[in-house]
Write an enzyme that holds these catalytic residues in place. Structure first.
Site, mmCIF file in Angstrom:
data_model
loop_
_atom_site.group_PDB
_atom_site.id
_atom_site.type_symbol
_atom_site.label_atom_id
_atom_site.label_comp_id
_atom_site.label_asym_id
_atom_site.label_seq_id
_atom_site.Cartn_x
_atom_site.Cartn_y
_atom_site.Cartn_z
ATOM 1 N N ASP A 63 30.871 77.547 54.168
ATOM 2 C CA ASP A 63 29.958 78.239 55.087
ATOM 3 C C ASP A 63 29.760 79.725 54.775
ATOM 4 O O ASP A 63 28.628 80.222 54.846
ATOM 5 C CB ASP A 63 30.434 78.078 56.526
ATOM 6 C CG ASP A 63 30.175 76.675 57.074
ATOM 7 O OD1 ASP A 63 29.551 75.864 56.351
ATOM 8 O OD2 ASP A 63 30.586 76.395 58.211
ATOM 9 N N LYS A 85 35.283 70.374 61.970
ATOM 10 C CA LYS A 85 34.337 69.305 62.292
ATOM 11 C C LYS A 85 34.568 68.781 63.700
ATOM 12 O O LYS A 85 33.609 68.523 64.443
ATOM 13 C CB LYS A 85 34.477 68.152 61.294
ATOM 14 C CG LYS A 85 33.896 68.408 59.925
ATOM 15 C CD LYS A 85 33.968 67.135 59.096
ATOM 16 C CE LYS A 85 33.446 67.335 57.689
ATOM 17 N NZ LYS A 85 33.470 66.079 56.911
ATOM 18 N N HIS A 110 22.962 70.922 58.814
ATOM 19 C CA HIS A 110 22.893 69.527 58.386
ATOM 20 C C HIS A 110 23.640 68.629 59.356
ATOM 21 O O HIS A 110 23.156 67.563 59.739
ATOM 22 C CB HIS A 110 23.494 69.401 56.990
ATOM 23 C CG HIS A 110 24.879 69.972 56.864
ATOM 24 N ND1 HIS A 110 25.204 71.258 57.245
ATOM 25 C CD2 HIS A 110 26.042 69.414 56.437
ATOM 26 C CE1 HIS A 110 26.500 71.479 57.039
ATOM 27 N NE2 HIS A 110 27.027 70.371 56.559
ATOM 28 N N ASP A 125 30.423 62.210 56.554
ATOM 29 C CA ASP A 125 30.783 62.714 55.232
ATOM 30 C C ASP A 125 29.729 63.743 54.887
ATOM 31 O O ASP A 125 28.523 63.492 55.040
ATOM 32 C CB ASP A 125 30.820 61.595 54.188
ATOM 33 C CG ASP A 125 31.449 62.082 52.884
ATOM 34 O OD1 ASP A 125 32.413 62.857 52.946
ATOM 35 O OD2 ASP A 125 30.979 61.675 51.806
ATOM 36 N N THR A 163 37.733 62.238 62.341
ATOM 37 C CA THR A 163 37.932 63.238 61.306
ATOM 38 C C THR A 163 39.220 63.997 61.579
ATOM 39 O O THR A 163 39.616 64.161 62.740
ATOM 40 C CB THR A 163 36.755 64.224 61.217
ATOM 41 O OG1 THR A 163 37.025 65.191 60.193
ATOM 42 C CG2 THR A 163 36.538 64.942 62.535
#
Length: 206
Positions: free
Chosen positions: A166, A13, A191, A75, A8
């Site tokens: 967020d 991330k 998640h 993703d 990424t």
């Protein structure tokens, strides 16, 4: 030791995934920047599918082939019920290009989302974050794991942590947004945390 490439370009991330993989023994975890892999327009073209799972697998395959190493790609995005599940897989570039010009993409996306939800009552602003985390080995083996997290979209951002949507994503059971939670707590309930932990269990089991 097996090299594991975190595929990424998103620094948020990279930071979160590196933190979650830190305790995984037997793997050398590296990012694309660590390998000196320059960004290419081909990378965006890879994510052309309509599901998080397909996009994550496509990206993992791309970087496994490019690096010759085990690649982990994800993703993820926010799916808002009042918008029929949008922005979904288009979360990263939800705002139109002219809206985002000259501004940080996250800010433009958040503003666009709030504009679309301006007339939606609080009780109908339910949403969920979804993350598909995919592994691709150079030999062709593949796996994908998915995690979700339920919440509601606030009318104004709260908190300065996290990234993306967020500061708008409120978790009633936590009493705050992802922008307000500590990095450790976010990794526990998010998640992405759930998807990456499932990947870790897979890797730990061989």
């Amino acid at each position: 030791m097996t090299r594991l490439v975190v595929a990424t370009r998103n620094p948020g991330k990279v930071r979160e995934i590196h933190e979650m993989l830190a305790a995984l023994g037997g793997y050398e975890v590296v990012g694309l920047a660590d390998l000196g892999i320059p960004e290419s327009p081909d990378e965006d073209a890879v994510e052309a599918f309509d599901t998080f799972e397909e996009n994550a697998l496509a990206k993992a395959r791309y970087f496994a082939a490019k690096t010759g190493a085990l690649a982990l790609a994800d993703d993820s995005g926010i799916c808002v019920d009042a918008l029929g599940g949008a922005p979904g897989v288009r979360s990263r570039r939800f705002a139109a290009p002219d809206e985002a010009r000259g501004e940080r993409q996250d800010d433009a996306n958040n503003r666009h989302l709030l504009e679309l939800l301006a007339d939606v009552p609080d009780e109908a602003r339910t949403a969920r974050y979804v993350c598909a985390a995919a592994l691709a080995w150079p030999g062709g083996r593949e796996a994908v794991r998915t995690g979700t997290c339920e919440g509601v979209v606030l009318r104004a951002p709260r908190g300065t942590g996290g990234f993306g949507y967020d500061p708008l994503f409120h978790l009633p059971e936590e009493g705050g947004t992802f922008g307000e939670l500590s990095a450790e707590r976010k990794n526990e309930v998010s998640h992405r945390g759930r998807a990456i932990r499932a990947v870790i269990e897979l890797l730990a089991g061989g």
